[in-house]
Design an enzyme around this catalytic site. Structure first.
Site, PDB file in Angstrom:
ATOM      1  N   SER A  47      90.629  28.651  63.214  1.00 30.13           N
ATOM      2  CA  SER A  47      91.452  27.631  62.560  1.00 30.13           C
ATOM      3  C   SER A  47      92.911  28.080  62.452  1.00 30.13           C
ATOM      4  O   SER A  47      93.203  29.183  62.013  1.00 30.13           O
ATOM      5  CB  SER A  47      90.907  27.308  61.172  1.00 30.13           C
ATOM      6  OG  SER A  47      89.644  26.692  61.283  1.00 30.13           O
ATOM      7  N   LEU A  76      90.793  32.596  56.142  1.00 30.88           N
ATOM      8  CA  LEU A  76      91.711  31.848  56.998  1.00 30.88           C
ATOM      9  C   LEU A  76      92.975  32.601  57.430  1.00 30.88           C
ATOM     10  O   LEU A  76      94.089  32.137  57.210  1.00 30.88           O
ATOM     11  CB  LEU A  76      92.115  30.528  56.305  1.00 30.88           C
ATOM     12  CG  LEU A  76      90.980  29.527  56.069  1.00 30.88           C
ATOM     13  CD1 LEU A  76      91.453  28.377  55.175  1.00 30.88           C
ATOM     14  CD2 LEU A  76      90.452  28.969  57.387  1.00 30.88           C
ATOM     15  N   ASN A 128      89.634  21.345  59.833  1.00 33.89           N
ATOM     16  CA  ASN A 128      88.811  22.156  58.940  1.00 33.89           C
ATOM     17  C   ASN A 128      89.114  21.742  57.500  1.00 33.89           C
ATOM     18  O   ASN A 128      90.048  22.236  56.880  1.00 33.89           O
ATOM     19  CB  ASN A 128      89.107  23.639  59.175  1.00 33.89           C
ATOM     20  CG  ASN A 128      88.271  24.533  58.283  1.00 33.89           C
ATOM     21  OD1 ASN A 128      87.476  24.058  57.479  1.00 33.89           O
ATOM     22  ND2 ASN A 128      88.444  25.833  58.424  1.00 33.89           N
ATOM     23  N   CYS A 131      86.489  24.767  54.390  1.00 28.77           N
ATOM     24  CA  CYS A 131      86.342  26.210  54.241  1.00 28.77           C
ATOM     25  C   CYS A 131      86.158  26.580  52.770  1.00 28.77           C
ATOM     26  O   CYS A 131      86.987  26.235  51.939  1.00 28.77           O
ATOM     27  CB  CYS A 131      87.555  26.944  54.808  1.00 28.77           C
ATOM     28  SG  CYS A 131      87.415  28.727  54.592  1.00 28.77           S
ATOM     29  N   LYS A 167      85.684  18.507  60.221  1.00 26.15           N
ATOM     30  CA  LYS A 167      84.531  19.391  60.050  1.00 26.15           C
ATOM     31  C   LYS A 167      84.124  19.354  58.581  1.00 26.15           C
ATOM     32  O   LYS A 167      84.936  19.653  57.700  1.00 26.15           O
ATOM     33  CB  LYS A 167      84.905  20.808  60.475  1.00 26.15           C
ATOM     34  CG  LYS A 167      83.748  21.793  60.327  1.00 26.15           C
ATOM     35  CD  LYS A 167      84.057  23.065  61.078  1.00 26.15           C
ATOM     36  CE  LYS A 167      82.969  24.099  60.929  1.00 26.15           C
ATOM     37  NZ  LYS A 167      83.259  25.313  61.694  1.00 26.15           N
ATOM     38  N   ILE A 193      77.786  21.764  60.223  1.00 23.10           N
ATOM     39  CA  ILE A 193      78.428  22.017  58.945  1.00 23.10           C
ATOM     40  C   ILE A 193      79.274  23.302  58.993  1.00 23.10           C
ATOM     41  O   ILE A 193      79.038  24.168  59.841  1.00 23.10           O
ATOM     42  CB  ILE A 193      77.372  22.201  57.814  1.00 23.10           C
ATOM     43  CG1 ILE A 193      76.369  23.282  58.187  1.00 23.10           C
ATOM     44  CG2 ILE A 193      76.711  20.903  57.461  1.00 23.10           C
ATOM     45  CD1 ILE A 193      75.320  23.596  57.136  1.00 23.10           C
ATOM     46  N   GLY A 246      75.104  25.272  62.529  1.00 19.68           N
ATOM     47  CA  GLY A 246      74.602  25.953  61.342  1.00 19.68           C
ATOM     48  C   GLY A 246      73.289  26.612  61.707  1.00 19.68           C
ATOM     49  O   GLY A 246      72.243  25.972  61.743  1.00 19.68           O
ATOM     50  N   GLY A 247      73.344  27.881  62.073  1.00 19.24           N
ATOM     51  CA  GLY A 247      72.131  28.639  62.335  1.00 19.24           C
ATOM     52  C   GLY A 247      71.459  28.393  63.676  1.00 19.24           C
ATOM     53  O   GLY A 247      70.331  28.842  63.896  1.00 19.24           O
ATOM     54  N   GLY A 268      77.700  29.931  66.410  1.00 20.63           N
ATOM     55  CA  GLY A 268      78.528  30.942  65.757  1.00 20.63           C
ATOM     56  C   GLY A 268      77.753  32.222  65.541  1.00 20.63           C
ATOM     57  O   GLY A 268      77.762  33.140  66.373  1.00 20.63           O
TER      58      GLY A 268
HETATM   59  C1  LIG Z   1      83.247  35.110  60.128  1.00 21.41           C
HETATM   60  C2  LIG Z   1      83.294  33.615  60.121  1.00 21.41           C
HETATM   61  C3  LIG Z   1      84.527  32.977  60.244  1.00 21.41           C
HETATM   62  C4  LIG Z   1      84.614  31.595  60.238  1.00 21.41           C
HETATM   63  N1  LIG Z   1      85.847  30.995  60.372  1.00 21.41           N
HETATM   64  C5  LIG Z   1      85.936  29.634  60.422  1.00 21.41           C
HETATM   65  C6  LIG Z   1      87.193  28.990  60.612  1.00 21.41           C
HETATM   66  O1  LIG Z   1      88.258  29.611  60.733  1.00 21.41           O
HETATM   67  N2  LIG Z   1      87.208  27.630  60.663  1.00 21.41           N
HETATM   68  C7  LIG Z   1      86.075  26.888  60.545  1.00 21.41           C
HETATM   69  O2  LIG Z   1      86.157  25.658  60.618  1.00 21.41           O
HETATM   70  N3  LIG Z   1      84.864  27.472  60.385  1.00 21.41           N
HETATM   71  C8  LIG Z   1      84.769  28.828  60.303  1.00 21.41           C
HETATM   72  N4  LIG Z   1      83.528  29.416  60.136  1.00 21.41           N
HETATM   73  C9  LIG Z   1      82.335  28.576  60.056  1.00 21.41           C
HETATM   74  C10 LIG Z   1      81.660  28.429  61.424  1.00 21.41           C
HETATM   75  O3  LIG Z   1      82.503  27.788  62.349  1.00 21.41           O
HETATM   76  C11 LIG Z   1      80.351  27.642  61.333  1.00 21.41           C
HETATM   77  O4  LIG Z   1      80.624  26.350  60.839  1.00 21.41           O
HETATM   78  C12 LIG Z   1      79.301  28.291  60.437  1.00 21.41           C
HETATM   79  O5  LIG Z   1      79.307  29.687  60.618  1.00 21.41           O
HETATM   80  C13 LIG Z   1      77.891  27.761  60.688  1.00 21.41           C
HETATM   81  O6  LIG Z   1      77.449  27.992  62.007  1.00 21.41           O
HETATM   82  P1  LIG Z   1      76.540  29.269  62.469  1.00 21.41           P
HETATM   83  O7  LIG Z   1      75.387  29.358  61.532  1.00 21.41           O
HETATM   84  O8  LIG Z   1      76.171  28.994  63.873  1.00 21.41           O
HETATM   85  O9  LIG Z   1      77.428  30.453  62.329  1.00 21.41           O
HETATM   86  C14 LIG Z   1      83.433  30.812  60.098  1.00 21.41           C
HETATM   87  C15 LIG Z   1      82.209  31.470  59.960  1.00 21.41           C
HETATM   88  C16 LIG Z   1      82.116  32.845  59.965  1.00 21.41           C
HETATM   89  C17 LIG Z   1      80.786  33.521  59.812  1.00 21.41           C
END
Ligand SMILES: Cc1cc2nc3c(=O)[nH]c(=O)nc-3n(C[C@H](O)[C@H](O)[C@H](O)COP(=O)(O)O)c2cc1C
Ligand code: FES
Lengths: 307, 269
Positions: A47, A76, A128, A131, A167, A193, A246-247, A268
């Site tokens: 972001s 962020l 975003n 957050c 988002k 999410i 999400g996961g 992610g």
């Molecule tokens: C270390 C980390 C940094 C993240 N940074 C951002 C971000 O800068 N902007 C954003 O929209 N989401 C951010 N997220 C959220 C992820 O994009 C994602 O929505 C969330 O981790 C769920 O997906 P996952 O379970 O596949 O990780 C971050 C998540 C993690 C773990």
């Protein structure tokens, strides 16, 4: 004829439905291109914000027990939108669509960043508004119908034809209402999410919270049921496509969130478990499952869990 | 492997030089030389450190530079510190028959576990360590107990006068070695790399960048398309050749890419 796992999100064509989630790897163009080579159908930048920010001190991210996922309060960090010329230039050579994720502390900041970023012609802009790790950014917007509407329509006004994707936060009391408000404000897709939280982990020997920011957002397998439920509810309330995440860690997870209504799938935390190869793994498992179960396109699989 | 930071008691603190102390932690961890752990001081910060000894206890050598390490220097034996890891890829001995091990400044800590491993595997090797002055040389026993050690000082106050790369050049001119394994300041590593390339000798270099997750997810530590915490910190010649930012740029906490000089000035804070 295309491959059965070709996908499409608000008019953006994707070779594979797996999209790199914001905040994972998206610091520079080199690593985003590597994610594309490893099978990501599109990649999202970390972001991007208004002013240079360092984010929080470490520990900012660590792994939770027994495969449940990660907790993070990175806070962020961003070089600031004006400070990334080189990355923008190099991203032009990226072989897959690049989604620019942006954040701001006010509608005015969101608009200024969006207007500038739109000039770099990303395939989509992700807002975003969800957050959980900063006092003044993000979640304030994503948990209010009115604020989500306001920021979405204000940004939509300044980015021309570039598709806009807010988002959403799993903390919203009624995510379907927030999604609807974004759709009415002109959103072209929804992403759901962001991390779930805030949560806290205390080290009982240190007698202190482990994250420097004390609280952080949960990601990974533990939050998948919430992600699936959010996508389900959004699918019932809006007509615009949904990027579900999400996961999502394997092909079956991808099938599940697509059945709930997702048009594409964000990845992610799976990168922590399986490396950047996570994309290829999910893609091939998804393709195998679709073939074994007689599905010839993502479109035919999408939302079929609904009555 | 420790996922969430665990508290470990400091069993022993050994002063090595005016600015380096080795901390022995009561935590059983197995790993490979070159791998690192994240050390956590509650309320302060968490930072990566190479492990110079694995086993029933682990050893990390900490150089005082900046706020976090100053706080580390206030710790006493029997105090505790948070640990997670080990992370990253260490040095690889696959196919190596005759090696040169090089440690420059506090980078010496990252290669201090190598001599024992090489000796155990019956791999021939010579070690070179370097520092600005005699007082700043350390960890001699970790090298001398297992093989030959050549020590260099910039000012000639001990051993050979000059940079480690001078000693390296002389050795490569005399004899054939099939791998150089090194850690130290990036300017030194750049010279080691160039010297190896000029002599058609393979190398493995341990790089340093500011880290956040240590897990390969946030890309704070990225160089070109490689993650120092996950793909590295040890990179071989083949990978090094592709790193256009090596010796030139690094990223600040905001993610902004700056020249190494600016990066190092910030790291001292
Ligand atoms: C270390 C980390 C940094 C993240 N940074 C951002 C971000 O800068 N902007 C954003 O929209 N989401 C951010 N997220 C959220 C992820 O994009 C994602 O929505 C969330 O981790 C769920 O997906 P996952 O379970 O596949 O990780 C971050 C998540 C993690 C773990
Ligand atoms: S420190 Fe996060 S990827 Fe290396």
């Amino acid at each position: 004829m295309g491959n059965i796992i070709n996908a499409s999100l608000a008019g953006v064509e994707l070779k594979t439905p797996t999209i790199l989630a914001s905040g994972f790897l998206g610091v520079n163009s080199g690593i985003l291109k590597r994610a594309a080579e490893c099978g990501a159908g599109a990649v999202t930048t970390k972001s991007i914000g208004f002013e240079k920010r360092d984010g929080h001190n470490n520990p900012t991210v660590f792994e939770l027990e027994a495969g449940t996922g990660l907790i993070n309060a990175v806070g962020l960090p961003t070089p600031g939108f004006r400070n990334m010329e080189e990355e923008w230039l190099e991203l032009k050579e990226c072989k897959v669509p690049v989604i620019a994720s942006i954040f701001g502390a006010s509608v005015q900041e969101f608009v200024e960043v969006a207007e500038f970023v739109a000039g770099k012609k990303p395939a989509m802009i992700e807002l975003n508004i969800s957050c959980p790790n900063s006092k003044s950014h993000g979640q304030l917007f994503g948990t209010s119908k009115e604020a989500s509407f306001e920021v979405t329509s204000a940004v939509k006004n300044v980015i021309g034809k570039i598709p806009l994707m807010p988002k959403l936060s799993p903390q919203a009391l009624n995510i379907a209402e927030i999604g609807k408000a974004c759709e009415e404000a002109g959103a072209d897709a929804l992403c759901a999410i962001n991390t779930l939280g805030p949560g806290m982990v205390i080290n009982i020997e240190a007698r202190k919270p482990v994250l420097h920011y004390k609280t952080g957002g949960l990601s990974g397998p533990a939050i998948k049921p919430i992600a699936v439920r959010c996508v389900w509810q959004l699918f019932e309330s809006v007509k615009i496509p949904i990027l579900g995440l999400g996961g999502i860690t394997n092909g079956r997870d991808a099938v599940e969130i697509i059945q709930a209504g997702a048009s594409a799938v964000g990845v992610g935390t799976a990168i922590h478990y399986n490396g950047i190869e996570a994309f290829g793994k999910i893609n091939s498992e998804l393709e195998d499952w679709m073939q074994a179960n007689g599905f010839s396109s993502i479109e035919k699989l999408r939302g079929i869990a609904h009555d | 492997m420790i996922k969430a930071p665990e508290f470990a008691k400091i069993s022993r603190i050994v002063p090595e030089t005016p600015t380096v102390k080795t901390f022995y932690l009561e935590k059983e961890l197995n790993g490979i030389p070159g791998q690192f752990v994240m050390l956590w001081l509650p309320g302060v910060d968490e930072k990566p450190f190479s492990v110079s000894q694995f086993g029933k206890q682990i050893a990390v050598s900490i150089q005082k530079k900046g706020k976090f390490t100053e706080k580390c220097f206030e710790l006493k034996e029997c105090d505790s510190i948070g640990v997670r890891g080990p992370f990253g890829k260490g040095f690889s001995i696959a196919g190596v028959k005759k090696a040169i091990v090089i440690g420059g400044g506090c980078g010496t800590a990252a290669v201090a576990g190598l001599p024992k491993m090489l000796k155990e595997q019956n791999i021939k090797f010579v070690s070179i360590t370097g520092a600005r002055t005699k007082e700043e040389l350390f960890s001699q026993k970790n090298f001398q107990n297992f093989g030959e050690l050549i020590e260099c000082t910039d000012d000639g106050s001990f051993g050979k006068k000059g940079f480690v790369t001078e000693a390296l050049k002389e050795m490569l001119a005399k004899e054939k070695f099939d791998c150089v394994m090194a850690c130290g300041p990036e300017a030194m590593l750049l010279n080691v790399f160039k010297t190896c390339e000029a002599n058609s000798t393979q190398c493995q270099l341990s790089l340093e960048r500011f880290m956040k997750c240590g897990l390969g997810v946030c890309a704070q530590c990225v160089i070109d398309d490689q993650l120092v915490c996950k793909d590295g910190p040890v990179f071989n010649s083949e990978k090094m050749r592709k790193l256009s930012e090596f010796g030139k740029f690094a990223r600040l906490k905001s993610g902004e890419k700056v020249e190494l000089k600016e990066y190092y000035a910030w790291r001292q804070k």
